[in-house]
Design a protein around this motif. Structure first.
Motif, PDB file in Angstrom:
ATOM      1  N   PRO A  35     106.451 -44.440  12.527  1.00 23.81           N
ATOM      2  CA  PRO A  35     105.224 -44.685  11.759  1.00 23.81           C
ATOM      3  C   PRO A  35     105.486 -44.759  10.256  1.00 23.81           C
ATOM      4  N   GLY A  36     104.677 -45.548   9.567  1.00 24.39           N
ATOM      5  CA  GLY A  36     104.836 -45.690   8.115  1.00 24.39           C
ATOM      6  C   GLY A  36     104.016 -46.846   7.631  1.00 24.39           C
ATOM      7  N   GLY A  37     104.419 -47.419   6.500  1.00 21.72           N
ATOM      8  CA  GLY A  37     103.679 -48.557   5.954  1.00 21.72           C
ATOM      9  C   GLY A  37     104.249 -48.975   4.617  1.00 21.72           C
ATOM     10  N   LYS A  38     103.505 -49.860   3.969  1.00 24.59           N
ATOM     11  CA  LYS A  38     104.001 -50.482   2.735  1.00 24.59           C
ATOM     12  C   LYS A  38     103.932 -49.510   1.553  1.00 24.59           C
ATOM     13  N   VAL A  39     104.967 -49.521   0.748  1.00 20.95           N
ATOM     14  CA  VAL A  39     104.940 -48.790  -0.520  1.00 20.95           C
ATOM     15  C   VAL A  39     104.086 -49.602  -1.491  1.00 20.95           C
ATOM     16  N   GLU A  40     103.088 -48.947  -2.079  1.00 23.06           N
ATOM     17  CA  GLU A  40     102.196 -49.642  -3.017  1.00 23.06           C
ATOM     18  C   GLU A  40     102.822 -49.684  -4.408  1.00 23.06           C
ATOM     19  N   ALA A  41     102.302 -50.576  -5.252  1.00 16.70           N
ATOM     20  CA  ALA A  41     102.818 -50.696  -6.625  1.00 16.70           C
ATOM     21  C   ALA A  41     102.697 -49.350  -7.330  1.00 16.70           C
ATOM     22  N   GLY A  42     103.769 -48.943  -7.987  1.00 15.97           N
ATOM     23  CA  GLY A  42     103.758 -47.705  -8.763  1.00 15.97           C
ATOM     24  C   GLY A  42     103.927 -46.438  -7.946  1.00 15.97           C
ATOM     25  N   VAL A  50     104.342 -39.874   2.735  1.00 13.11           N
ATOM     26  CA  VAL A  50     103.381 -38.771   2.917  1.00 13.11           C
ATOM     27  C   VAL A  50     101.972 -39.331   3.084  1.00 13.11           C
ATOM     28  N   ARG A  51     101.610 -40.311   2.266  1.00 13.59           N
ATOM     29  CA  ARG A  51     100.271 -40.927   2.344  1.00 13.59           C
ATOM     30  C   ARG A  51     100.053 -41.610   3.691  1.00 13.59           C
ATOM     31  N   GLU A  52     101.020 -42.417   4.103  1.00 15.51           N
ATOM     32  CA  GLU A  52     100.861 -43.153   5.366  1.00 15.51           C
ATOM     33  C   GLU A  52     100.767 -42.196   6.558  1.00 15.51           C
ATOM     34  N   LEU A  53     101.567 -41.149   6.547  1.00 14.63           N
ATOM     35  CA  LEU A  53     101.528 -40.216   7.687  1.00 14.63           C
ATOM     36  C   LEU A  53     100.198 -39.477   7.722  1.00 14.63           C
ATOM     37  N   HIS A  54      99.646 -39.212   6.532  1.00 12.34           N
ATOM     38  CA  HIS A  54      98.340 -38.561   6.489  1.00 12.34           C
ATOM     39  C   HIS A  54      97.248 -39.519   6.964  1.00 12.34           C
ATOM     40  N   GLU A  56      97.506 -42.325   8.796  1.00 12.77           N
ATOM     41  CA  GLU A  56      97.648 -42.876  10.154  1.00 12.77           C
ATOM     42  C   GLU A  56      97.650 -41.815  11.239  1.00 12.77           C
ATOM     43  N   LEU A  57      98.145 -40.611  10.895  1.00 14.97           N
ATOM     44  CA  LEU A  57      98.332 -39.583  11.926  1.00 14.97           C
ATOM     45  C   LEU A  57      97.583 -38.290  11.639  1.00 14.97           C
ATOM     46  N   GLY A  58      97.031 -38.166  10.435  1.00 13.25           N
ATOM     47  CA  GLY A  58      96.287 -36.958  10.076  1.00 13.25           C
ATOM     48  C   GLY A  58      97.143 -35.735   9.833  1.00 13.25           C
ATOM     49  N   VAL A  59      98.420 -35.940   9.553  1.00 14.28           N
ATOM     50  CA  VAL A  59      99.319 -34.788   9.377  1.00 14.28           C
ATOM     51  C   VAL A  59      99.666 -34.561   7.910  1.00 14.28           C
ATOM     52  N   ALA A  60     100.105 -33.339   7.641  1.00 14.15           N
ATOM     53  CA  ALA A  60     100.712 -32.994   6.349  1.00 14.15           C
ATOM     54  C   ALA A  60     102.214 -32.918   6.595  1.00 14.15           C
ATOM     55  N   ALA A  61     102.929 -33.872   6.005  1.00 15.51           N
ATOM     56  CA  ALA A  61     104.371 -33.968   6.259  1.00 15.51           C
ATOM     57  C   ALA A  61     105.131 -33.910   4.953  1.00 15.51           C
ATOM     58  N   GLU A  62     106.389 -33.550   5.090  1.00 18.28           N
ATOM     59  CA  GLU A  62     107.277 -33.454   3.936  1.00 18.28           C
ATOM     60  C   GLU A  62     108.460 -34.393   4.179  1.00 18.28           C
ATOM     61  N   PRO A  63     108.746 -35.296   3.227  1.00 20.97           N
ATOM     62  CA  PRO A  63     109.912 -36.163   3.408  1.00 20.97           C
ATOM     63  C   PRO A  63     111.199 -35.374   3.258  1.00 20.97           C
ATOM     64  N   ALA A  92      98.299 -31.363  14.355  1.00 19.89           N
ATOM     65  CA  ALA A  92      99.156 -32.163  15.237  1.00 19.89           C
ATOM     66  C   ALA A  92      98.833 -33.637  15.016  1.00 19.89           C
ATOM     67  N   PRO A  93      99.831 -34.513  15.120  1.00 15.52           N
ATOM     68  CA  PRO A  93      99.552 -35.933  14.906  1.00 15.52           C
ATOM     69  C   PRO A  93      98.600 -36.512  15.943  1.00 15.52           C
ATOM     70  N   GLU A  94      97.739 -37.397  15.450  1.00 17.91           N
ATOM     71  CA  GLU A  94      96.796 -38.124  16.312  1.00 17.91           C
ATOM     72  C   GLU A  94      96.843 -39.591  15.902  1.00 17.91           C
ATOM     73  N   PRO A  95      96.648 -40.517  16.815  1.00 15.63           N
ATOM     74  CA  PRO A  95      96.653 -41.939  16.451  1.00 15.63           C
ATOM     75  C   PRO A  95      95.320 -42.359  15.827  1.00 15.63           C
ATOM     76  N   LEU A  96      95.207 -42.203  14.494  1.00 13.47           N
ATOM     77  CA  LEU A  96      93.930 -42.446  13.811  1.00 13.47           C
ATOM     78  C   LEU A  96      93.729 -43.910  13.443  1.00 13.47           C
ATOM     79  N   GLU A  97      94.777 -44.588  13.030  1.00  8.43           N
ATOM     80  CA  GLU A  97      94.701 -45.999  12.602  1.00  8.43           C
ATOM     81  C   GLU A  97      95.973 -46.673  13.072  1.00  8.43           C
TER      82      GLU A  97
END
Ligand code: 523
Length: 133
Positions: A35-42, A50-54, A56-63, A92-97
């Motif tokens: 899971p992941g996604g595009k890095v936005e400008a800046g 961290v943003r994408e995992l939150h 898309e999955l509703g989790v608090a994660a640490e890279p 726990a992760p959930e398939p939100l989007e």
């Protein structure tokens, strides 16, 4: 056109790797990805992860660290992978989007799911990098 980075997470918990089944777009639906996604400008890749995992999955994660390698996607996108772990107290992760199923794969189950073609070499590198399997 300059390259755009898509970050994906090798999210590992208890020695198992999280795989997410895409629900869209139609040509990717039903296939599994890190899971992941595009890095936005800046935005830094770590912040994007961290943003994408939150989102898309509703989790608090640490890279953790970057998994060496870069895998071309449809131009101008390139896939980079980072290890990640759930923070203590994360939901726990959930398939939100974007996804309609999640699986925590033990090392001997990692190839049970049909990964996106472009994720296959990335997952192979994750296994080698983390010493899974
Ligand atoms: N991939 C891919 N593998 C993989 C990811 C996270 C993404 O092949 N592990 C591809 C799928 C898309 C592109 O990268 O073609 C962007 O990923 P996406 O749609 O997850 O990125 P988002 O969530 O940033 O996309 P939008 O917000 O919908 O623009």
């Amino acid at each position: 056109m300059s390259e755009r980075i898509v970050v994906a997470a090798a999210l590992v918990d208890g020695g198992r790797l999280l795989a997410a089944r895409r629900s869209a777009p139609a040509d990717l639906a039903g296939r599994w990805e890190l899971p992941g996604g595009k890095v936005e400008a800046g935005e830094s890749p770590e912040a994007a992860l961290v943003r994408e995992l939150h989102e898309e999955l509703g989790v608090a994660a640490e890279p953790g660290e970057r998994v060496p390698g870069r895998w071309p996607l449809r131009a101008p996108f390139v896939l980079h992978v980072w290890t990640a772990r759930l923070l203590p107290g994360s939901a726990a992760p959930e398939p939100l989007e974007d996804h309609d199923a999640l699986r925590w794969l033990a090392p001997d189950r990692i190839w049970d799911v049909p990964w996106l073609d472009q994720d296959v070499p990335a997952v192979e590198r994750v296994i080698a990098h983390l010493g899974l399997g």
